[in-house]
Write an enzyme that holds these catalytic residues in place. Structure first.
Site, short mmCIF file in Angstrom:
data_model
loop_
_atom_site.label_atom_id
_atom_site.label_comp_id
_atom_site.label_asym_id
_atom_site.label_seq_id
_atom_site.Cartn_x
_atom_site.Cartn_y
_atom_site.Cartn_z
N LYS A 52 -8.85 -16.35 -1.21
CA LYS A 52 -8.43 -17.47 -0.50
C LYS A 52 -8.47 -17.63 -0.12
O LYS A 52 -7.50 -18.66 0.94
CB LYS A 52 -10.64 -17.03 -0.47
CG LYS A 52 -11.04 -15.49 -0.22
CD LYS A 52 -12.31 -16.32 -1.10
CE LYS A 52 -13.03 -14.55 -0.47
NZ LYS A 52 -14.38 -14.18 -1.18
N GLN A 96 -19.38 -17.96 -4.00
CA GLN A 96 -18.68 -16.28 -4.49
C GLN A 96 -19.54 -15.93 -5.00
O GLN A 96 -20.30 -16.16 -5.96
CB GLN A 96 -17.08 -16.00 -5.24
CG GLN A 96 -16.56 -15.32 -4.84
CD GLN A 96 -16.04 -14.58 -4.16
OE1 GLN A 96 -15.47 -15.48 -3.66
NE2 GLN A 96 -16.58 -13.05 -3.79
N ASP A 119 -19.28 -16.47 5.46
CA ASP A 119 -19.97 -15.14 4.83
C ASP A 119 -20.85 -14.70 5.65
O ASP A 119 -20.76 -13.54 5.99
CB ASP A 119 -20.32 -14.85 4.16
CG ASP A 119 -18.94 -14.83 2.80
OD1 ASP A 119 -18.43 -14.56 2.86
OD2 ASP A 119 -19.32 -15.34 1.75
#
Ligand code: NAD
Length: 283
Positions: A52, A96, A119
């Site tokens: 990322k 994460q 997200d």
């Protein structure tokens, strides 16, 4: 032999689009920033976070990485998220998953400002997806939709079958296909007659997490098969679909690796750009 839907080519096109828009924003004095939080030492998570960061750098997106120790307390993590929620430099925040078990994943996700929740896991964004009034889409299902659109694969009126009902992939995948007027069936571990249902699919999406789960006898001639699965067998990456036999029947299919995987990061970059535009009242 079916057409191979190449996630590397399509994700590159998405990233190119994002990069050009970032340049335009920078010209107006607007930067685009993503904060990525990782707690603990999970090796797979570390690889994802590194990828990322690399993608951000390539697209001119500022990335801040917060690598926290396994012992980080809930209060410490919440305080960091609060700080990032208030930071004008940061447009997107990603925590994460999975988190270590002493941390309450739901509480952490809920603490991210929905406008920075790139997200699209926050209940506000999940609800928005449900009613079709969204600006962020969860990255993996959004990546699948981008692939279908890029390849000119029409969803409207098609029988779409999604195997898997997770909050991250299966459920939102269903909603996105439905928003495009697909007739959607969602299958899961308790589904009866799975083979019969799958055989009826014009578009079959596998998000199970079991290697070689989808076999040729489950696939209709000419179906489009999207393999979201990421599994490791003897150290080798493979999807949920038995590629060799299914690719002989499908009209189009995504490979693993090189299919949906690269799309997920590209869509994260797109969501971060969308967040920056939204926070600067440009959309
Ligand atoms: P999950 O474990 O949360 O969900 C798996 C789903 O499969 C469940 O809903 C379950 O009901 C269903 N299932 C399990 N056994 C079944 C059976 N026998 N018959 C029918 N359904 C069955 O997993 P997830 O987070 O949704 O991820 C699914 C896969 O996608 C994993 O391999 C994961 O690594 C991969 N993944 C890939 C990406 C990407 O970027 N390509 C992103 C997220 C997840």
């Amino acid at each position: 032999m079916s057409k191979i839907i190449d996630g590397k080519i399509i994700s590159t096109a998405v990233k190119e689009r994002v990069k050009n828009e970032v340049v335009e924003l920078n010209k107006k004095g607007i930067s685009v920033g993503l904060a990525v939080i990782i707690v603990g030492e999970d090796p797979a998570s570390k690889v994802y976070v590194a990828n990322k960061k690399k993608a951000c750098e390539a697209l001119g997106i500022i990335s801040e990485e917060y690598a926290l120790s396994e012992n980080t307390t809930q209060e410490e993590l919440l305080a960091l998220i609060q700080k990032l929620n208030n930071s004008p430099k940061i447009n997107g925040i990603l925590c994460q998953l999975p988190l270590p078990s002493h941390l309450d994943e739901k509480l952490i996700i809920n603490s991210i400002d929905p406008e920075k929740d790139v997200d699209a896991f926050h209940p506000v964004n999940v609800g928005k997806i449900m009613i079709g009034d969204y600006y962020f889409l969860p990255c993996t299902p959004a990546g699948v939709m981008e692939m279908l659109s890029f390849e000119g694969i029409e969803v409207e009126g098609k029988n779409c079958v999604v195997i898997g009902r997770s909050n991250i992939v299966g459920k939102p995948m269903n909603m996105l296909l439905l928003h495009k007027n697909g007739t959607v069936t969602i299958c899961h571990s308790k589904t009866k007659n799975l083979v019969e249902i799958c055989k009826n699919a014009d578009i079959l999406v596998a998000a199970v997490g079991r290697p070689n789960f989808v076999t040729a006898d489950m696939v209709k001639d000419g179906a489009v098969v999207i393999d979201v699965g990421i599994n490791r067998v003897d150290g080798k990456l493979c999807g949920d679909v038995m590629f060799d036999e299914v690719s002989k029947k499908a009209s189009a299919i995504t490979p693993v690796p090189g299919g949906v995987g690269p799309m997920t990061i590209a869509m994260l970059m797109q969501n971060t750009l969308t967040a920056a535009k939204k926070q600067n009242n440009l959309i």
